[in-house]
Design a protein around this motif. Structure first.
Motif, PDB file in Angstrom:
ATOM      1  N   ARG A   1      19.673  98.188  53.019  1.00 20.07           N
ATOM      2  CA  ARG A   1      20.135  97.470  54.203  1.00 20.07           C
ATOM      3  C   ARG A   1      20.139  98.365  55.450  1.00 20.07           C
ATOM      4  NH1 ARG A   1      22.950  92.733  52.903  1.00 20.07           N
ATOM      5  NH2 ARG A   1      22.072  91.935  50.955  1.00 20.07           N
ATOM      6  N   ASP A   2      20.038  99.661  55.255  1.00 21.96           N
ATOM      7  CA  ASP A   2      20.094 100.586  56.386  1.00 21.96           C
ATOM      8  C   ASP A   2      19.269 101.819  56.046  1.00 21.96           C
ATOM      9  OD1 ASP A   2      21.674 102.078  54.610  1.00 21.96           O
ATOM     10  OD2 ASP A   2      23.531 101.257  55.476  1.00 21.96           O
ATOM     11  N   GLN A   3      19.231 102.772  56.975  1.00 20.92           N
ATOM     12  CA  GLN A   3      18.384 103.947  56.781  1.00 20.92           C
ATOM     13  C   GLN A   3      18.867 104.806  55.626  1.00 20.92           C
ATOM     14  OE1 GLN A   3      15.457 104.448  58.749  1.00 20.92           O
ATOM     15  NE2 GLN A   3      15.143 105.721  56.928  1.00 20.92           N
TER      16      GLN A   3
ATOM     17  N   SER B   1      20.410 103.861  52.828  1.00 25.30           N
ATOM     18  CA  SER B   1      20.017 103.286  51.540  1.00 25.30           C
ATOM     19  C   SER B   1      18.511 103.337  51.358  1.00 25.30           C
ATOM     20  CB  SER B   1      20.531 101.846  51.412  1.00 25.30           C
ATOM     21  OG  SER B   1      20.083 101.053  52.503  1.00 25.30           O
TER      22      SER B   1
ATOM     23  N   ASN C   1      12.695 100.614  56.139  1.00 28.39           N
ATOM     24  CA  ASN C   1      13.688 100.003  55.240  1.00 28.39           C
ATOM     25  C   ASN C   1      13.034  99.183  54.119  1.00 28.39           C
ATOM     26  OD1 ASN C   1      15.875 101.129  56.577  1.00 28.39           O
ATOM     27  ND2 ASN C   1      16.146  99.358  57.925  1.00 28.39           N
TER      28      ASN C   1
END
Length: 714
Positions: free
Chosen positions: A103-105, A107, A272
């Protein structure tokens, strides 16, 4: 050959986007990154054993095929073909759940630690049949596009099958619709490698993945890049350190597709893993997918040979577009990209030109060679060269009908038809040359056959016209009753003056004209043309005329004029060259009688007579004159003797060194009369007969002091 080092290597970039699609409430959603909340959740059993997944995918493929227009040819999910040609190894821990969890950089970076192993674990497996199918990426055939799509679709479906996902499908209309969108990117010169991104005005509400590579553009003489089919997965792990590959056949093109998909699956933390989500996770509202390349150019890259010599080169940017779409054009004949590829950099807004050579020859022709290259010439098929004078008045214009090939220009400025941007023209300036000091050359591309409308111009630096007045007298000599004058006169100011006169005037008598002659035809003077190659008729600038001596006096300061005139009589609209006077009214006339005595029946005389008039009055006579009886006693033509002493005494007289005489008169038949006064007369004359005073001849005398002879002198 020296070894090659490139400062810029191949680059691979990826980007993914799922555009908004119509929802049941009539609204739409758009996102530059995927809105995960808009995606339907996947079934809980999607991550099962491989055997279960394969059977499920087969039934799902059959179900999907029934949803497409029966008139379309539907590409099947030929997993057997893909498995036979190419496998995909997925690292442990690379699952749909792990992809969805990004969901974000942070992860994304966490997943990439696992996923990146897929780049090392997967290498393209060369296809021998594809390797013998040569490819021109600029001119893909419909069959090559069809097979490329089959390969790419099956490779994506091979990945989907690993996770039990239903295969995407494809038909001719899907390919043509994807082609149309990809070529719109191409027409707009948009590429990930040129700073571009997804163009929502092109893809509207369609999902899209893009994988972009730079490949060798075959413009470095002697350099051969590595075929793409030889690439290894680890080659693509370090951005900006990717080797420079080439595309020569279908095997190379399939390898480009393969590593593009591998990169989007395993090396995508920067985005992502949205590519992987498009391929594996998102519930695509359109399940027919095709791929198609758009091609652009990157120019002005530099490299050097191992010996230090530099060079410039270009790279071809291949953006492979994976688009989920439908279409209505099922004609496979429309697949090709032939004729659509811009092999030039369409984003270059420069207007480039250079004048390699500009010179006026001796036939009123302006010879120009150079080049003019600009993207603005596209759609303007008429190329004119226009010549203006110093007042910006048009002299003439010519249409360039035979453009010169200039691959050197294309290597530096890869714009529209730069390789054919050269010109080499002769432009007739005509009579305008006479009154023109400066020429302004304009290169113009226009869509107007007459060259007057909708144009793009390049104005070159002014060309200076040699308006010098150049001439030289090679010879001025008296010959009998005539004066021969030879030399040359060359000037561009004579371009509109057809009549050439040679005129002799007497400045000591108010420039009174004492002779003129029309030069009937110029004499060939290649020596003048070599010195003045840019002057009108310099090669025919020579003249040789004869004029009667009757009106001339060499003891006056005579002057020659070379005149070009537009007047048949030579009296108006002329350009003159005044040569320095060839005689002087102040010419020294000096002489001395060293010896004058009688010896038997002879009178012996010796002395000298110096006068520069002898350049024209070249015949020397000595005359014995009876002053008492007022008649000539004797006369003889003599040859002068050397008198260096006279030259030392009178250095201002050019002919003094040869001014001496030493001769005798035989008086056997004409005796001397005692008591008469006699004088020796030294005469220089143009007449070579008699005593030098023939009718119409010119002569100059020196009368020595008279002497009265007595009988005792005998």
């Amino acid at each position: 050959m020296a070894g090659l080092t490139l400062t810029v290597c191949g680059v691979a970039l990826f980007t993914a986007q799922q555009e908004g699609y119509a929802s049941t409430d009539g609204t739409s959603r758009e996102a530059t990154t995927v809105n995960v909340n808009a995606v339907s959740p996947q079934p809980a059993n999607t991550e099962q054993t491989q055997s279960t997944l394969n059977s499920q995918s087969g039934s799902q493929a059959a179900q999907a095929s029934t949803q497409v227009d029966n008139a379309a040819y539907l590409y099947s999910n030929n997993l057997t073909q893909v498995n036979n040609v190419q496998s995909i190894n997925f690292p442990n821990g690379y699952t749909l759940r792990s992809i969805r969890a990004v969901r974000d950089q942070a992860s994304a970076n966490s997943l990439e630690k696992i996923a990146i192993q897929g780049m090392d674990q997967n290498n393209y497996q060369s296809d021998p049949n594809a390797a013998i199918d040569n490819v021109d990426i600029n001119n893909l055939t419909p069959d090559q596009v069809s097979r490329l799509n089959s390969y790419g679709l099956n490779l994506v479906n091979r990945a989907r099958a690993e996770f039990g996902q239903a295969p995407f499908n494809q038909n001719n209309a899907t390919i043509n619709a994807t082609r149309n969108m990809a070529l719109q990117y191409q027409d707009k010169n948009e590429s990930l490698l040129l700073g571009g991104w997804h163009d929502t005005s092109i893809i509207t509400f369609h999902s899209e993945n893009i994988a972009a590579f730079q490949v060798y553009n075959n413009d470095i003489p002697g350099y051969v890049a590595t075929p793409f089919a030889r690439a290894q997965g680890h080659d693509f792990l370090i951005q900006n350190k990717i080797p420079l590959f080439s595309i020569n056949n279908m095997d190379d093109l399939q390898a480009l597709v393969y590593y593009g998909i591998m990169g989007m699956l395993f090396n995508d933390a920067s985005d992502n893993f949205d590519h992987a989500k498009n391929f594996l996770v998102f519930n695509q509202p359109i399940t027919t997918m095709a791929l198609y390349p758009s091609l652009t150019i990157t120019t002005n890259r530099t490299g050097h040979w191992s010996n230090g010599d530099g060079f410039s080169f270009g790279l071809k940017n291949i953006d492979m577009h994976y688009i989920w779409t439908t279409g209505s054009d099922y004609n496979q004949a429309h697949f090709s990209n032939s004729g659509t590829v811009h092999s030039w950099n369409t984003s270059d807004n420069g207007n480039y030109a250079y004048l390699d050579h500009a010179a006026i020859n001796n036939a009123e022709m302006l010879n120009v060679s150079g080049w003019h290259a600009t993207n603005d010439s596209e759609g303007r098929p008429y190329h004119y060269l226009i010549v203006l004078d110093q007042n910006n008045h048009e002299i003439t214009r010519v249409l360039v009908t035979n453009p010169v090939n200039r691959p050197d220009v294309q290597r530096v400025h890869n714009v529209y038809e730069a390789d054919r941007s050269g010109f080499n023209q002769q432009i007739n300036l005509g009579a305008a040359l006479a009154n023109t000091n400066t020429l302004h050359l304009i290169s113009r591309y226009t869509d107007d056959p007459a060259g007057n409308g909708n144009y793009v111009d390049y104005s070159f630096a002014p060309i200076t016209v040699n308006q010098g007045n150049n001439a030289y007298l090679d010879k001025v000599a008296a010959n009998g009753k005539n004066l021969t004058i030879a030399g040359w006169h060359a000037t561009n100011r004579a371009a509109n003056k057809a009549y050439h006169y040679i005129i002799v005037v007497d400045p000591s008598n108010g420039n009174h004209e004492v002779g003129r002659r029309l030069v009937s035809d110029g004499i060939n003077r290649p020596d003048v043309a070599r010195v003045y190659p840019n002057i009108f008729k310099a090669d025919k600038a020579g003249f040789r005329v004869t004029l009667p001596l009757s009106a001339m006096n060499f003891n006056h300061a005579l002057q020659i004029i070379s005149r070009y005139s537009s007047d048949p009589t030579g009296n108006s609209n002329y350009v003159d060259y005044w040569f320095p006077p060839f005689t002087s009214r102040h010419s020294a006339n000096r002489a001395y009688l060293d010896n004058f005595r009688i010896s038997g029946n002879k009178i012996m005389v010796a002395g000298w007579h110096a006068n520069d008039v002898t350049r024209f009055e070249q015949h020397h006579y000595l005359i014995l004159w009876d002053n008492t009886a007022q008649h000539q006693v004797a006369s003889q033509k003599i040859q002068n003797v050397s008198r260096p002493d006279v030259a030392r005494a009178y250095p201002d007289i050019a002919t003094a060194a040869g001014s001496g005489f030493n001769t005798s008169f035989d008086l056997t038949t004409t005796p001397i009369i005692p008591g008469h006064s006699y004088t020796i007369v030294s005469r220089y004359s143009t007449d070579n007969t008699g005593n030098g005073n023939g009718n119409g001849q010119q002569y100059t005398d020196y009368w020595f002091a008279p002497r009265v002879l007595k009988r005792e002198d005998y």
